[in-house]
Design an enzyme around this catalytic site. Structure first.
Site, PDB file in Angstrom:
ATOM      1  N   HIS A  20       0.881  -1.197   0.000  1.00 29.12           N
ATOM      2  CA  HIS A  20       0.000   0.000   0.000  1.00 29.12           C
ATOM      3  C   HIS A  20       0.905   1.230   0.000  1.00 29.12           C
ATOM      4  O   HIS A  20       1.495   1.586   1.025  1.00 29.12           O
ATOM      5  CB  HIS A  20      -0.895   0.008   1.245  1.00 29.12           C
ATOM      6  N   HIS A  22       1.606   5.373  -1.642  1.00 32.79           N
ATOM      7  CA  HIS A  22       1.241   6.569  -2.430  1.00 32.79           C
ATOM      8  C   HIS A  22       2.508   7.140  -3.048  1.00 32.79           C
ATOM      9  O   HIS A  22       3.415   7.570  -2.330  1.00 32.79           O
ATOM     10  CB  HIS A  22       0.586   7.621  -1.526  1.00 32.79           C
ATOM     11  N   LYS A 106      -9.247  -0.348  -5.806  1.00 28.07           N
ATOM     12  CA  LYS A 106      -9.296   0.310  -4.497  1.00 28.07           C
ATOM     13  C   LYS A 106     -10.641   0.964  -4.262  1.00 28.07           C
ATOM     14  O   LYS A 106     -11.112   1.757  -5.089  1.00 28.07           O
ATOM     15  CB  LYS A 106      -8.184   1.374  -4.421  1.00 28.07           C
ATOM     16  N   HIS A 143     -10.402   1.191   1.815  1.00 25.71           N
ATOM     17  CA  HIS A 143     -10.191   2.193   2.864  1.00 25.71           C
ATOM     18  C   HIS A 143     -11.399   2.044   3.788  1.00 25.71           C
ATOM     19  O   HIS A 143     -12.497   2.487   3.460  1.00 25.71           O
ATOM     20  CB  HIS A 143     -10.100   3.617   2.304  1.00 25.71           C
ATOM     21  N   HIS A 181      -4.485  -0.671   5.868  1.00 27.57           N
ATOM     22  CA  HIS A 181      -4.041   0.109   7.037  1.00 27.57           C
ATOM     23  C   HIS A 181      -4.985  -0.011   8.224  1.00 27.57           C
ATOM     24  O   HIS A 181      -5.557   0.978   8.676  1.00 27.57           O
ATOM     25  CB  HIS A 181      -3.818   1.589   6.678  1.00 27.57           C
ATOM     26  N   ASP A 254       1.415   2.631   3.532  1.00 30.72           N
ATOM     27  CA  ASP A 254       0.599   3.838   3.360  1.00 30.72           C
ATOM     28  C   ASP A 254       1.475   5.080   3.412  1.00 30.72           C
ATOM     29  O   ASP A 254       1.017   6.156   3.807  1.00 30.72           O
ATOM     30  CB  ASP A 254      -0.523   3.913   4.401  1.00 30.72           C
TER      31      ASP A 254
END
Ligand code: DOR
Ligand code: ZN
Length: 352
Positions: A20, A22, A106, A143, A181, A254
């Protein structure tokens, strides 16, 4: 597998993956990508760009931008995802999966976090996509927070499990889901109560901070992330899950870079930037819990098992030294400085 040497001053594990991550785009992508590629072979790339990565064509173009930003002397495989919207076309998802381009879709509940405005409000509208994903074995990354204004932010994950996740899973048999997460005992317990179609990622920072770290003695914007850190009992439950050896728990950092002005603001962005120091921090955490022999499972083996990919054949060696390792406080990008996650304690591990 235990890779610890006799004196445990060196630990060699299969090269880890980040399930995971970004990476953003443009100048930020160029600056943060080497921080991950230095230690990790692959990462599941989050699609919450502006505009989001919704279609297979957009994911292919984003993958090409990531590979173009990779320094020549580094290897790294971005594992692409699509951002689920109420208009997502099941046929496009199936084609992107069949070509090998995407490894997951996602789900952001609309309004739950950074760049989630195009996410899902009416879960009935994505039923067709989820059924297609169950048929083809494509995982859904979630999420897991509800966004109802009457639900306290510290309860949003637990309520999501009861009101959204469990009903979706019951309505879509065979759908493989990663709870991303996770931050609560409720989430860890839900995972262990289910079958192997359900996995969960755990971040580095949620193994280290609880909500006191964020709020006591002055607000610490660099510890603000979503889902927000919870009570200490939840952090301890995450530590127990990550170090348990249970194959359903694996690393998803994350790592979410924002420039300092965007963090240190009256309305600061959510995200901890942990890419540069995650592996040393994890070695510290696992050693503290007498679980160094479980680090390879958590960071290198359980994720590939869930995603049905091979474990990396390359290795990563962590070394413990006598004096604290100094990590950079910030990295500089053309968009501004980005502060590296500070665990608040001395770390003696580094990547060799
Ligand atoms: O803290 C977070 N930052 N949580 C998310 O869900 C999104 C991420 C981001 O993109 O900045
Ligand atoms: Zn994220």
């Amino acid at each position: 597998m235990c890779y610890a040497s006799a004196m445990t001053v060196q630990l060699t594990i299969p090269r880890p993956d980040d399930w995971h991550l970004h990476l953003r785009d443009g100048a930020m992508l160029k600056a943060v990508l080497p921080e991950t590629a230095r230690d990790f072979a692959r990462a599941i790339i989050m699609p919450n760009l502006v505009p989001p990565v919704v279609t297979g064509d957009q994911a292919a173009a984003y993958r090409d931008r990531i590979l173009a930003a990779l320094p020549d002397d580094m290897t790294f495989e971005p594992l692409m995802t699509l951002y689920l919207t109420e208009d997502t076309d099941p046929a496009d998802v199936a084609a992107a999966h069949a070509s090998g381009l995407i490894k997951a879709v996602k789900l952001y509940p609309a309004g739950a976090t950074t760049n989630s405005a195009s996410g899902v409000s009416d879960f009935d509208k994505v039923r067709g996509v989820l059924e297609t994903m169950a048929d083809i074995g494509l995982p859904l990354c979630t999420h897991g927070e509800v966004t109802d204004s009457d639900i306290d932010i510290f309860d949003r994950e637990a309520v999501f499990i009861d009101r959204v996740l469990d009903p979706i899973r019951k309505a879509t048999p065979g759908l493989r889901v990663v709870m991303e997460h996770i931050t609560t005992r409720n989430a860890a317990d839900y995972v262990t109560s289910q079958d192997s179609d359900l996995g969960a990622t755990i971040t580095t920072h949620h193994l280290i901070i609880n909500r006191n770290h964020l709020l006591v003695g002055g607000i610490k914007p660099h510890y603000y992330c979503l889902p927000v850190a919870k009570r200490e009992e939840h952090r301890l439950a995450l530590r127990a899950a990550a170090t348990s050896g249970d194959k359903r728990f694996f690393l998803g950092t994350d790592s979410a870079p924002h420039t300092d002005p965007n963090k240190l603001s009256a309305c600061g962005c959510a995200g901890c930037f942990t890419a540069p120091n995650t592996m040393p921090l994890l070695a510290h955490v696992f050693e503290e819990d007498s679980a160094l022999d479980k680090l390879a499972g958590f960071a290198s083996e359980n994720g590939p098992a869930f995603y049905r990919l091979p474990v990396n054949s390359a290795r990563l060696t962590l070394e413990k030294q006598d004096s604290p390792v100094i990590f950079p406080d910030q990295i500089s990008t053309e968009e501004g400085l980005v502060t590296v996650f500070d665990p608040g304690f001395d770390v003696f591990w580094k990547v060799a």
